[in-house]
Write a protein that holds these residues in place. Structure first.
Motif, PDB file in Angstrom:
ATOM      1  N   LEU A  24     -16.253   6.439  19.902  1.00 33.75           N
ATOM      2  CA  LEU A  24     -17.175   6.079  20.976  1.00 33.75           C
ATOM      3  C   LEU A  24     -17.036   4.617  21.397  1.00 33.75           C
ATOM      4  N   ASN A  25     -16.014   3.947  20.892  1.00 33.65           N
ATOM      5  CA  ASN A  25     -15.716   2.587  21.333  1.00 33.65           C
ATOM      6  C   ASN A  25     -15.022   2.674  22.692  1.00 33.65           C
ATOM      7  N   GLY A  75     -33.839  20.185  17.741  1.00 32.22           N
ATOM      8  CA  GLY A  75     -34.855  19.971  18.762  1.00 32.22           C
ATOM      9  C   GLY A  75     -34.393  18.992  19.835  1.00 32.22           C
ATOM     10  N   ASP A  76     -35.298  18.672  20.737  1.00 29.51           N
ATOM     11  CA  ASP A  76     -34.971  17.761  21.835  1.00 29.51           C
ATOM     12  C   ASP A  76     -34.751  16.343  21.319  1.00 29.51           C
ATOM     13  N   PRO A  77     -33.750  15.638  21.855  1.00 30.49           N
ATOM     14  CA  PRO A  77     -33.554  14.229  21.466  1.00 30.49           C
ATOM     15  C   PRO A  77     -34.718  13.378  21.955  1.00 30.49           C
ATOM     16  N   LYS A  78     -35.165  12.453  21.109  1.00 24.29           N
ATOM     17  CA  LYS A  78     -36.293  11.594  21.471  1.00 24.29           C
ATOM     18  C   LYS A  78     -35.855  10.436  22.358  1.00 24.29           C
ATOM     19  N   ALA A  79     -34.585  10.068  22.269  1.00 21.87           N
ATOM     20  CA  ALA A  79     -34.081   8.982  23.111  1.00 21.87           C
ATOM     21  C   ALA A  79     -33.915   9.469  24.547  1.00 21.87           C
ATOM     22  N   LYS A  80     -33.961   8.556  25.483  1.00 22.57           N
ATOM     23  CA  LYS A  80     -33.812   8.904  26.896  1.00 22.57           C
ATOM     24  C   LYS A  80     -32.345   9.179  27.205  1.00 22.57           C
ATOM     25  N   VAL A  81     -32.093  10.285  27.877  1.00 21.92           N
ATOM     26  CA  VAL A  81     -30.733  10.674  28.245  1.00 21.92           C
ATOM     27  C   VAL A  81     -30.575  10.550  29.755  1.00 21.92           C
ATOM     28  N   ILE A  82     -29.569   9.816  30.190  1.00 23.33           N
ATOM     29  CA  ILE A  82     -29.307   9.618  31.620  1.00 23.33           C
ATOM     30  C   ILE A  82     -27.937  10.193  31.950  1.00 23.33           C
ATOM     31  N   TRP A  83     -27.888  11.042  32.967  1.00 26.23           N
ATOM     32  CA  TRP A  83     -26.628  11.646  33.397  1.00 26.23           C
ATOM     33  C   TRP A  83     -26.125  10.917  34.640  1.00 26.23           C
ATOM     34  N   ILE A  84     -24.879  10.506  34.618  1.00 27.37           N
ATOM     35  CA  ILE A  84     -24.234   9.925  35.798  1.00 27.37           C
ATOM     36  C   ILE A  84     -23.058  10.821  36.143  1.00 27.37           C
ATOM     37  N   TYR A  85     -23.114  11.435  37.295  1.00 27.97           N
ATOM     38  CA  TYR A  85     -22.161  12.490  37.628  1.00 27.97           C
ATOM     39  C   TYR A  85     -21.263  12.083  38.796  1.00 27.97           C
ATOM     40  N   HIS A  86     -19.992  12.394  38.666  1.00 29.79           N
ATOM     41  CA  HIS A  86     -19.024  12.257  39.755  1.00 29.79           C
ATOM     42  C   HIS A  86     -18.828  10.821  40.222  1.00 29.79           C
ATOM     43  N   THR A  87     -18.368   9.978  39.324  1.00 24.72           N
ATOM     44  CA  THR A  87     -18.039   8.603  39.716  1.00 24.72           C
ATOM     45  C   THR A  87     -16.551   8.328  39.520  1.00 24.72           C
ATOM     46  N   ILE A 147     -23.362  12.705  22.516  1.00 20.47           N
ATOM     47  CA  ILE A 147     -23.866  11.411  22.945  1.00 20.47           C
ATOM     48  C   ILE A 147     -24.216  10.550  21.734  1.00 20.47           C
ATOM     49  N   LYS A 148     -24.276  11.165  20.574  1.00 17.78           N
ATOM     50  CA  LYS A 148     -24.386  10.433  19.312  1.00 17.78           C
ATOM     51  C   LYS A 148     -25.592   9.508  19.294  1.00 17.78           C
ATOM     52  N   MET A 149     -26.762  10.101  19.335  1.00 15.75           N
ATOM     53  CA  MET A 149     -27.981   9.312  19.336  1.00 15.75           C
ATOM     54  C   MET A 149     -28.078   8.456  18.077  1.00 15.75           C
ATOM     55  N   PRO A 150     -28.598   7.228  18.208  1.00 17.37           N
ATOM     56  CA  PRO A 150     -28.793   6.397  17.026  1.00 17.37           C
ATOM     57  C   PRO A 150     -29.736   7.064  16.040  1.00 17.37           C
ATOM     58  N   SER A 151     -29.670   6.633  14.800  1.00 16.83           N
ATOM     59  CA  SER A 151     -30.499   7.218  13.750  1.00 16.83           C
ATOM     60  C   SER A 151     -31.973   7.152  14.126  1.00 16.83           C
ATOM     61  N   ASN A 189     -22.371   0.363  27.867  1.00 19.73           N
ATOM     62  CA  ASN A 189     -22.220   0.414  26.416  1.00 19.73           C
ATOM     63  C   ASN A 189     -22.475  -0.945  25.756  1.00 19.73           C
ATOM     64  N   SER A 190     -22.360  -2.016  26.529  1.00 21.66           N
ATOM     65  CA  SER A 190     -22.594  -3.353  25.983  1.00 21.66           C
ATOM     66  C   SER A 190     -24.084  -3.664  25.842  1.00 21.66           C
ATOM     67  N   LEU A 191     -24.937  -2.844  26.440  1.00 24.47           N
ATOM     68  CA  LEU A 191     -26.379  -3.057  26.345  1.00 24.47           C
ATOM     69  C   LEU A 191     -26.888  -2.635  24.971  1.00 24.47           C
ATOM     70  N   PRO A 192     -27.902  -3.300  24.451  1.00 25.49           N
ATOM     71  CA  PRO A 192     -28.448  -2.915  23.138  1.00 25.49           C
ATOM     72  C   PRO A 192     -29.114  -1.541  23.196  1.00 25.49           C
ATOM     73  N   ASP A 193     -28.950  -0.777  22.127  1.00 25.56           N
ATOM     74  CA  ASP A 193     -29.567   0.553  21.991  1.00 25.56           C
ATOM     75  C   ASP A 193     -29.118   1.527  23.075  1.00 25.56           C
ATOM     76  N   VAL A 194     -27.906   1.324  23.592  1.00 22.03           N
ATOM     77  CA  VAL A 194     -27.353   2.234  24.596  1.00 22.03           C
ATOM     78  C   VAL A 194     -26.000   2.735  24.115  1.00 22.03           C
ATOM     79  N   VAL A 195     -25.795   4.038  24.188  1.00 23.47           N
ATOM     80  CA  VAL A 195     -24.499   4.637  23.883  1.00 23.47           C
ATOM     81  C   VAL A 195     -23.980   5.280  25.158  1.00 23.47           C
ATOM     82  N   SER A 196     -22.831   4.829  25.622  1.00 22.43           N
ATOM     83  CA  SER A 196     -22.246   5.348  26.854  1.00 22.43           C
ATOM     84  C   SER A 196     -20.923   6.028  26.536  1.00 22.43           C
TER      85      SER A 196
END
Length: 225
Positions: free
Chosen positions: A115-116, A150-162, A218-222, A175-182
């Motif tokens: 995921l790097n 169950g449902d992930p507690k973290a917010k999931v944002i979809w960006i489609y067709h870029t 999307i590999k949500m943080p622990s 991905n450089s933002l804290p607590d964000v996995v892109s």
């Protein structure tokens, strides 16, 4: 020049498929003699959930394939053992492909971070390249595991067709933002979409699969499940 490169890739993949076919025939006979095949059959029938995930060691993967989806036959692999489906929840294991019959996870080395986005801007390239093992489970086991998470507690944002408009740079910025996995181009979602369009799954099953796809690809943080 590009056409020549595509032809060369196709030729290499054809040679690989011939070798793999011979290898696979011998492997199936060996699995039948040792009882591996009978256990796999029972797992596909919805039995033995606790040991329905098959761990395989990867010896070689085909780099000459043209399609993006990484399927079982793209890897020369051998059986290690059967494990519980929740084995897939480990940090260095990510979901690679979902078909109408099985879910395929890629297991990287503990030092490999697929995921790097700076090293692997596209997940569909990083997965087959870094895979040391595969974890394959029946689709029914993945649905059950997804429903248990169950449902992930973290917010999931979809960006489609870029595509072709700076999406790689955008992914790296996010991905450089804290607590964000892109992640970019997760094939597990593409393959699930294709299976849904072919009407392999009911809506209820797709919901369970999406839960598992989001949680694992999307590999949500622990603590975010």
């Amino acid at each position: 020049m590009a056409i020549r490169g595509i032809k060369l890739k196709f030729f290499k993949h054809c040679i690989y498929l011939v070798i793999y076919s011979l290898f696979r025939c011998c492997q199936l006979v060996f699995w039948w003699l040792t009882g591996v095949q009978s256990h796999l059959k029972s797992c596909r029938n919805g039995e033995n959930y606790e040991s329905s995930a098959q761990l395989l060691k990867v010896w070689f993967h085909s780099s000459g394939r043209i399609i993006n989806f990484s399927l079982r036959h793209h890897f020369m692999s051998t059986h290690v053992n059967f494990v519980h489906p929740n084995y897939a929840l480990q940090k260095h294991i990510t979901l690679m492909t979902v078909t109408d019959k099985e879910a395929i996870f890629s297991i990287q080395g503990e030092c490999d971070d697929v995921l790097n986005v700076r090293k692997w801007p596209f997940l569909n390239v990083g997965h087959p390249t870094t895979a040391k093992h595969l974890l394959i489970m029946p689709i029914s086991s993945m649905i059950k595991l997804g429903e248990e998470l169950g449902d992930p507690k973290a917010k999931v944002i979809w960006i489609y067709h870029t595509a072709r408009c700076g999406s790689t740079a955008m992914s790296q910025v996010f991905n450089s933002l804290p607590d964000v996995v892109s992640i970019s181009e997760p094939n597990c979602l593409f393959s699930l979409d294709m299976a849904f369009k072919e009407k392999y799954f009911e809506k209820r099953k797709v919901h369970g699969l999406l839960l598992m796809n989001i949680s694992k690809s999307i590999k949500m943080p622990s603590g975010c499940w």
